[in-house]
Design a protein around this motif. Sequence first.
Motif, PDB file in Angstrom:
ATOM      1  N   PRO A  27       0.813  -1.220   0.000  1.00  0.00           N
ATOM      2  CA  PRO A  27       0.000   0.000   0.000  1.00  0.00           C
ATOM      3  C   PRO A  27       0.841   1.261   0.000  1.00  0.00           C
ATOM      4  N   GLY A  28       0.565   2.133  -0.946  1.00  0.00           N
ATOM      5  CA  GLY A  28       1.199   3.437  -1.015  1.00  0.00           C
ATOM      6  C   GLY A  28       0.169   4.516  -0.732  1.00  0.00           C
ATOM      7  N   PRO A  29       0.595   5.751  -0.560  1.00  0.00           N
ATOM      8  CA  PRO A  29      -0.339   6.810  -0.147  1.00  0.00           C
ATOM      9  C   PRO A  29      -1.469   7.071  -1.121  1.00  0.00           C
ATOM     10  N   TYR A  30      -1.202   7.016  -2.439  1.00  0.00           N
ATOM     11  CA  TYR A  30      -2.272   7.318  -3.384  1.00  0.00           C
ATOM     12  C   TYR A  30      -3.259   6.151  -3.491  1.00  0.00           C
ATOM     13  N   LEU A  31      -2.768   4.938  -3.442  1.00  0.00           N
ATOM     14  CA  LEU A  31      -3.670   3.794  -3.491  1.00  0.00           C
ATOM     15  C   LEU A  31      -4.539   3.742  -2.229  1.00  0.00           C
ATOM     16  N   LEU A  32      -3.964   4.065  -1.081  1.00  0.00           N
ATOM     17  CA  LEU A  32      -4.750   4.084   0.156  1.00  0.00           C
ATOM     18  C   LEU A  32      -5.836   5.161   0.106  1.00  0.00           C
ATOM     19  N   GLN A  33      -5.497   6.329  -0.402  1.00  0.00           N
ATOM     20  CA  GLN A  33      -6.506   7.388  -0.526  1.00  0.00           C
ATOM     21  C   GLN A  33      -7.595   6.982  -1.515  1.00  0.00           C
ATOM     22  N   ALA A  34      -7.205   6.269  -2.570  1.00  0.00           N
ATOM     23  CA  ALA A  34      -8.199   5.793  -3.528  1.00  0.00           C
ATOM     24  C   ALA A  34      -9.132   4.767  -2.886  1.00  0.00           C
ATOM     25  N   CYS A  35      -8.590   3.946  -1.997  1.00  0.00           N
ATOM     26  CA  CYS A  35      -9.434   2.972  -1.281  1.00  0.00           C
ATOM     27  C   CYS A  35     -10.477   3.686  -0.426  1.00  0.00           C
ATOM     28  N   VAL A  36     -10.070   4.777   0.224  1.00  0.00           N
ATOM     29  CA  VAL A  36     -11.022   5.566   1.017  1.00  0.00           C
ATOM     30  C   VAL A  36     -12.091   6.160   0.108  1.00  0.00           C
ATOM     31  N   ALA A  37     -11.662   6.731  -1.002  1.00  0.00           N
ATOM     32  CA  ALA A  37     -12.615   7.341  -1.937  1.00  0.00           C
ATOM     33  C   ALA A  37     -13.590   6.310  -2.482  1.00  0.00           C
ATOM     34  N   ALA A  38     -13.109   5.093  -2.714  1.00  0.00           N
ATOM     35  CA  ALA A  38     -13.982   4.036  -3.229  1.00  0.00           C
ATOM     36  C   ALA A  38     -15.037   3.651  -2.188  1.00  0.00           C
ATOM     37  N   LEU A  39     -14.660   3.608  -0.910  1.00  0.00           N
ATOM     38  CA  LEU A  39     -15.634   3.293   0.136  1.00  0.00           C
ATOM     39  C   LEU A  39     -16.754   4.327   0.166  1.00  0.00           C
ATOM     40  N   HIS A  40     -16.404   5.594   0.020  1.00  0.00           N
ATOM     41  CA  HIS A  40     -17.417   6.642  -0.018  1.00  0.00           C
ATOM     42  C   HIS A  40     -18.281   6.520  -1.276  1.00  0.00           C
ATOM     43  N   ALA A  41     -17.636   6.285  -2.419  1.00  0.00           N
ATOM     44  CA  ALA A  41     -18.348   6.277  -3.693  1.00  0.00           C
ATOM     45  C   ALA A  41     -19.313   5.103  -3.810  1.00  0.00           C
ATOM     46  N   GLU A  42     -18.975   3.986  -3.190  1.00  0.00           N
ATOM     47  CA  GLU A  42     -19.793   2.787  -3.326  1.00  0.00           C
ATOM     48  C   GLU A  42     -20.896   2.689  -2.273  1.00  0.00           C
ATOM     49  N   ALA A  43     -20.898   3.580  -1.277  1.00  0.00           N
ATOM     50  CA  ALA A  43     -21.926   3.560  -0.231  1.00  0.00           C
ATOM     51  C   ALA A  43     -23.167   4.313  -0.712  1.00  0.00           C
ATOM     52  N   ASP A  44     -24.339   3.822  -0.327  1.00  0.00           N
ATOM     53  CA  ASP A  44     -25.588   4.459  -0.730  1.00  0.00           C
ATOM     54  C   ASP A  44     -25.841   5.767   0.010  1.00  0.00           C
ATOM     55  N   SER A  45     -25.224   5.933   1.160  1.00  0.00           N
ATOM     56  CA  SER A  45     -25.415   7.137   1.958  1.00  0.00           C
ATOM     57  C   SER A  45     -24.230   7.302   2.894  1.00  0.00           C
TER      58      SER A  45
END
Length: 415
Positions: free
Chosen positions: A289-307
């Motif tokens: 895990p690098g910093p940009y991939l970790l930030q992308a993982c966070v963004a994906a959690l937000h993007a895939e949640a219904d609310s």
Amino acid sequence: MTAGSPVAEGLWRDLAPRALARLLRAHGRAGFDLCEDAVQEALLQAHRQWPERFPDDPLGWLVAVARRRYADHARGDARRRLRETRAALLDPEPPQAGQDDDSLLVLQLCCHPGLPRSGQVALTLRAVAGLSTARIANVYQLPEATIAQRITRAKRKVAELGLPGEGPVDERVTPVLDVLYVMFTEAHHTTTGAPPRDADLAAEAIRLARLLLRAVPASGASASASASASAEVAGLLALMLLTEARHPARVDRDGGLVPLDEQDRSLWDRRLIEEGSALVARAVRGARPGPYLLQACVAALHAEADSAEATDWGEVLALYRVLEAVTGRANPTITLNRVVAQAVVEGDAVALGELDALEAGHPRLPRLDAVRAHLLERSGRAGEAADAYRRAIAVTANLAEQRHLRRRLRGVVTS
């Protein structure tokens, strides 16, 4: 394009690095300073002439004028030295050099590992992104003269350095990623505040990230180093796409910023979310895990949640803690984002205590007062929240964020 019509800003950003690359291929990177000056002068002439008479071949026109300006500047020993070193510095201009080659060449030179980070970013924002020296100064909140000196020193340093084609791939890619991240951040949160978002600059950062992702696997570095670099490039591209996907819901009709938890998620661009999430899913397989991939993982959690309520905040908090560890706790903005997630998981009181500790070490951290105000408001401490909102407004230049903060302040004061 008809006579008298304005020339799109995106066209300048597309043509400028391509014209610069053509001159560099012809004259060598030892002439970077002269080449960049020549292209800037050609752009000024184009700004004056093109609205009235747009050329059939705009790139050819720009290159021809820039070459004439270069010839005007290159004299005597300087010209002779450039000719003598050309073959050892850059290949002659290939007859079918494309836009991708041009952009990557200039980006590679501007982000040379031999340049200081400040010089890499300033030079790239000038030569690749097309930002003015004044706007770059606003990004860094520094005097324009300071940024002009950085750009001048960086251009001269490029003339002394070899092409960054050798050495570990991570060392060559990381500076480029950092610069692209700064470009994209400035596009989505312009420091000048007008406009609140620069769509052309965001598109250019995404385009360059796509080019870089295609170029990294072709590196001659070891398989493991190449895979690590490729995962970080994919992570940055995914982060950009997932952030861009939320833009339609990020600003309201009055131009005010809409926080993530208040956004209408039906407005999000599902196509970009699917592409960004797929990049994350592929990149995380076996990757360190690098910093940009970790930030992308966070963004994906937000993007895939219904609310906002359906978001896995425990996982978000865990990812930010890993991100802090990976970056050596050197980035206070990451810590601030961790505190926001911590407020959801562990409560506002815990988060406010963490903000006090963060502020002690970083009293001028952007958004800290805005986060504090929001937590105080949720805790029912209206008077303290109002004071924090006023402090946040005073140090915020972005118009969309200002409108959001003023709206929250009015709500606290009138409640």
